[in-house]
Design a protein around this motif. Structure first.
Motif, short mmCIF file in Angstrom:
data_model
loop_
_atom_site.label_atom_id
_atom_site.label_comp_id
_atom_site.label_asym_id
_atom_site.label_seq_id
_atom_site.Cartn_x
_atom_site.Cartn_y
_atom_site.Cartn_z
N TRP A 65 0.83 -1.20 0.00
CA TRP A 65 0.00 0.00 0.00
C TRP A 65 0.87 1.25 0.00
O TRP A 65 1.92 1.29 0.64
N GLY A 66 0.41 2.27 -0.72
CA GLY A 66 1.07 3.57 -0.73
C GLY A 66 0.02 4.67 -0.82
O GLY A 66 -1.18 4.40 -0.93
N GLU A 67 0.48 5.90 -0.76
CA GLU A 67 -0.44 7.04 -0.82
C GLU A 67 0.15 8.14 -1.70
O GLU A 67 1.31 8.51 -1.54
N ALA A 68 -0.68 8.64 -2.62
CA ALA A 68 -0.29 9.76 -3.47
C ALA A 68 -0.88 11.05 -2.91
O ALA A 68 -2.02 11.06 -2.44
N TYR A 69 -0.13 12.10 -2.96
CA TYR A 69 -0.62 13.41 -2.56
C TYR A 69 -1.79 13.82 -3.46
O TYR A 69 -1.86 13.42 -4.62
#
Length: 392
Positions: A33-37
């Motif tokens: 899992w990751g998160e983009a601005y």
């Protein structure tokens, strides 16, 4: 091990903007899992970029993080980057580190060379949203301190954002910061965020007017692309200056570092290119004796954890950002979110980013358009908003 699927999941937090999560599957059954601005009104463009780039990531080895990012820039984007591109790369890159950490049963910071600290200091942000009166700021600041924070950030200037402002805006900012300092006492750090608003003459005047309250820093007084303006402010400001949240990749930071235009940089792991790129940027700053304080206008889950892992390995790290309004959502999306205690987050010790994401909860709150904002018209402009603070 091969990547089999890249999925972009937007989440509606009920405040300010949609969040953008990236889910990467592998044929070994490991999910990262990751998160983009994201920004309001631009989140759909960012999500679209995640989906397009994700097609080229499928079939690759998740351990080849550096090569995947290089191919994304050189061949996919043909070396024509943008906010949307860098956000997409950042979210995918974080997810790959999460996979690698889970596959090796190691926290990401161990894979980056090992921790240099056990705890990460954070400052509170989002607590002063839409406040207007000095008394309201003071009461809100007291609550932030009561909850355990030892540092807090705010933008004291009234809207709209304009390059040239009347002196009244400076006086109002002074009143607000005086009220906060009187409320929280001398030992709480107050961080000032100017959001790239001002011409150097106004930024310098504001910094001098606020210096008596001993702010921790003076963030983004001018547009970050104008290196000479930033350097002019730094040379005259009694408060340490900061820039970086609107710069992307090592190349974006190079002129700032070469000119020593600021004292501190604040790249964001969710838009600068990811964890490894953040480490490269911080290392370049370290050689110039410039501190690194990662920006984190993101959730209190994935991007925060990615920031914490990278910050653990930075000798020149000083503090990072924690958005209070996203805290309640973070507890719903993750069974073990990172929580500050006395202004610090203890490093997670689980594999990868160390978080247990509730996928069902993530999918239950899909992103949606926010109401159209009331942007100014020509008749809203005028002498009150554009009058200069000093005569030429």
């Amino acid at each position: 091990m091969k990547i089999t699927k890249v999925e972009c999941l937007t989440v509606h937090p009920g405040w300010r903007k949609n969040l953008i999560f990236v889910r990467v599957e592998t044929d070994a059954g490991i999910v990262g899992w990751g998160e983009a601005y994201s920004q309001y009104d631009r989140d759909r463009a960012i999500a679209a970029q995640v989906e397009e780039l994700g097609r080229y990531v499928v079939g690759r080895d998740p351990f080849q993080i550096r090569h995947i990012c290089q191919v994304a820039f050189d061949d996919y984007a043909q070396r024509r980057a943008s906010l949307e591109f860098h956000c997409a790369v950042s979210g995918i890159e974080q997810a790959l580190w999460d996979i690698v950490g889970k596959a090796t049963e190691q926290p990401v910071y161990n894979l980056l060379g090992g921790k240099t600290r056990e705890r990460i200091r954070v400052y509170a942000n989002g607590w002063g949203y839409k406040l207007r009166e000095v008394a309201d700021y003071a009461r809100a600041a007291e609550k932030v301190v009561e909850s355990g924070f030892t540092a807090m950030k705010l933008d004291p200037l009234p809207r709209p954002w304009r390059t040239f402002i009347p002196r009244q805006h400076i006086r109002q900012s002074v009143d607000i910061i005086r009220g906060i300092r009187d409320a929280v006492g001398p030992d709480v750090d107050i961080l000032l965020d100017i959001h790239r608003r001002l011409a150097p003459m106004h930024a310098i005047e504001l910094a001098n007017a606020l210096a008596e309250f001993e702010p921790y820093w003076f963030e983004e007084p001018c547009q970050s692309e104008n290196i000479q303006a930033l350097a002019e402010v730094r040379a005259s400001s009694p408060i340490p200056t900061v820039t970086g949240e609107a710069l992307y990749g090592r190349a974006g930071f190079r002129p700032v570092l070469r000119e020593r235009a600021v004292d501190i940089i604040n790249p964001d792991v969710a838009n600068c290119g990811g964890i490894l790129e953040l480490m490269y940027i911080a290392a370049a700053a370290e050689t110039e004796m410039i501190a690194c304080s990662p920006h984190n206008y993101n959730s209190t889950t994935l991007a925060l954890s990615a920031t914490v892992h990278a910050s653990a390995c930075m000798p020149n790290f000083i503090i990072t950002e924690y958005f209070i309004p996203f805290e309640e959502l973070g507890a719903k999306l993750c069974s073990n979110p990172l929580k500050p205690v006395d202004g610090y987050i203890t490093l997670p010790d689980g594999p990868g980013l160390g978080l247990d994401v509730n996928e069902e909860a993530v999918r239950s709150m899909p992103g949606k358009p926010f109401p159209k904002r009331d942007l100014p018209l020509p008749e809203n402009e005028g002498p009150r908003n554009t009058a200069l603070s000093k005569a030429f």
